[in-house]
Scaffold this active site. Structure first.
Site, PDB file in Angstrom:
ATOM      1  N   VAL A   1     -55.916 -56.748 -66.557  1.00 36.75           N
ATOM      2  CA  VAL A   1     -54.959 -56.005 -65.736  1.00 36.75           C
ATOM      3  C   VAL A   1     -53.548 -56.067 -66.334  1.00 36.75           C
ATOM      4  O   VAL A   1     -52.720 -55.202 -66.062  1.00 36.75           O
ATOM      5  CB  VAL A   1     -54.978 -56.575 -64.295  1.00 36.75           C
ATOM      6  CG1 VAL A   1     -54.483 -58.023 -64.251  1.00 36.75           C
ATOM      7  CG2 VAL A   1     -54.197 -55.714 -63.314  1.00 36.75           C
ATOM      8  N   LYS A   2     -53.283 -57.071 -67.153  1.00 35.52           N
ATOM      9  CA  LYS A   2     -51.919 -57.264 -67.637  1.00 35.52           C
ATOM     10  C   LYS A   2     -51.509 -56.288 -68.730  1.00 35.52           C
ATOM     11  O   LYS A   2     -50.328 -56.205 -69.068  1.00 35.52           O
ATOM     12  CB  LYS A   2     -51.709 -58.712 -68.104  1.00 35.52           C
ATOM     13  CG  LYS A   2     -51.882 -59.764 -67.042  1.00 35.52           C
ATOM     14  CD  LYS A   2     -51.007 -59.628 -65.796  1.00 35.52           C
ATOM     15  CE  LYS A   2     -49.539 -59.514 -66.044  1.00 35.52           C
ATOM     16  NZ  LYS A   2     -48.740 -59.926 -64.851  1.00 35.52           N
TER      17      LYS A   2
END
Ligand code: PMP
Length: 324
Positions: free
Chosen positions: A45-46
């Site tokens: 997700v980063k």
């Protein structure tokens, strides 16, 4: 002819599928949906926050040709940043607590980051990984401190991409949004977007033990109880990315419960997920059982289990923590 070719690493970030978790959905009669952030090209997700932070700095003239990006991270932001910096011709210096999985640390080195390991100490200690990264950035010429915890480009990524993608994928049929908080970018950015579209969407923080967000949402003060072996989540202060976040409720999940659900989705759904996903899915499952049939609950599948094979998927490690 319209082609479906994405232009390199950066253009491949986002637009991830929304996966119906069959086992948990059938058991509860709800739709439990996971945003498949592990399918981002950097594996988590980063990637979204890393890209927005770099693009924002470029726009503001804070990052110049041949520059260095410095960041303190539990690993995934550093991995995303290093991929993006490689693609754009920047260098990276990544400060990471030595307690994080060796898989993430080795991956950062393989990707070409300069990796600085520091002891895991609280934010109030100048030796804390975030504080060290700030200091190194100040001492490094032509550098940018990504500052993911307090840089609002992080949650903007989720306000502008994650939120709208889920809204379109569900056609706005969302009853509950729940996910855990590290910087708060994913939770807050998406929650702010959902509330702007439909204030009735319930936003619930999923928190591990060893974090202060649960008590903050419940009582307005931060108090920390217990600990967790999950990585990348839990927070002991209100970061800029958490400031003003909508939170209708919070749920605290024990590691044992999270580990059980990770085994369940591995064996029954074929999904091999990281520790924070265990917290997220446990919260979604609990909410579904409380609400009863017919509700749609959306959460995040942050990264895969491959980064934690030596830990949460290793019986010896679990035994040493009393979690087997
Ligand atoms: N899960 C994992 C595995 C992470 O690395 C992170 C980021 N630290 C999170 C969840 C939380 O995301 P955020 O920083 O957007 O709160």
């Amino acid at each position: 002819m319209k082609t479906d070719i994405r232009n390199g690493f950066i253009d491949t970030i986002g637009n991830t599928p929304l996966i119906r978790i069959r086992s948990l959905s059938e058991e509860t009669g709800c739709e439990i949906l996971g945003k498949a952030e592990f399918l981002n090209p950097g594996g988590s997700v980063k990637d979204r926050a890393a890209l927005y932070i770099i693009q924002d700095a470029e726009k503001k003239g804070l990052l110049k040709k041949g520059g260095t990006v410095v960041e303190g991270t539990a690993g995934n932001t550093g991995i995303g940043l290093t991929h993006i910096c490689n693609a754009k011709g920047y260098k990276t210096i990544i400060v990471i607590p030595e307690t994080q999985s060796k898989e993430k640390i080795e991956m950062l080195r393989t990707l070409g980051a300069e990796v600085i390991l520091v002891p895991a100490v609280p934010y109030s200690d100048p030796g804390n990984y975030v504080r060290v990264s700030e200091r190194i950035a100040k001492e490094t010429p032509n550098s940018l401190w990504a500052n993911q915890f307090d840089n609002l480009a992080n949650r903007q990524a989720h306000f502008e991409t994650t939120g709208p993608e889920i809204w379109n994928q569900t056609q706005g049929k969302i009853d509950v949004w729940t996910t855990s908080i590290g910087t708060g970018g994913t939770y807050a950015g998406t929650a702010l977007y959902f509330k702007s579209k439909d204030p009735k969407i319930r936003c619930v923080v999923a928190d591990p033990y060893g974090s202060g967000v649960y008590s903050f949402v419940k009582s307005g003060t931060i108090s920390i109880e217990g600990s967790s072996i999950t990585e990348g989540i839990g927070q002991g202060r209100i970061t800029n990315n958490m400031e003003g976040m909508p939170a209708d409720d919070a749920i605290r999940i024990h590691d044992k419960v999270a580990l059980q659900i990770l085994q369940k989705v591995l064996k029954e759904d074929g999904l091999f997920m990281g520790g924070s996903v265990g917290i997220n899915l446990s919260a979604a499952f609990q909410i579904a059982k409380e609400l009863g049939r017919g509700h749609t609950i959306v959460t995040v599948l942050c990264d895969t289990g491959t980064k934690y094979q030596s830990k949460i998927y290793n019986p010896e490690f679990l035994q040493s923590k009393g979690l087997l």
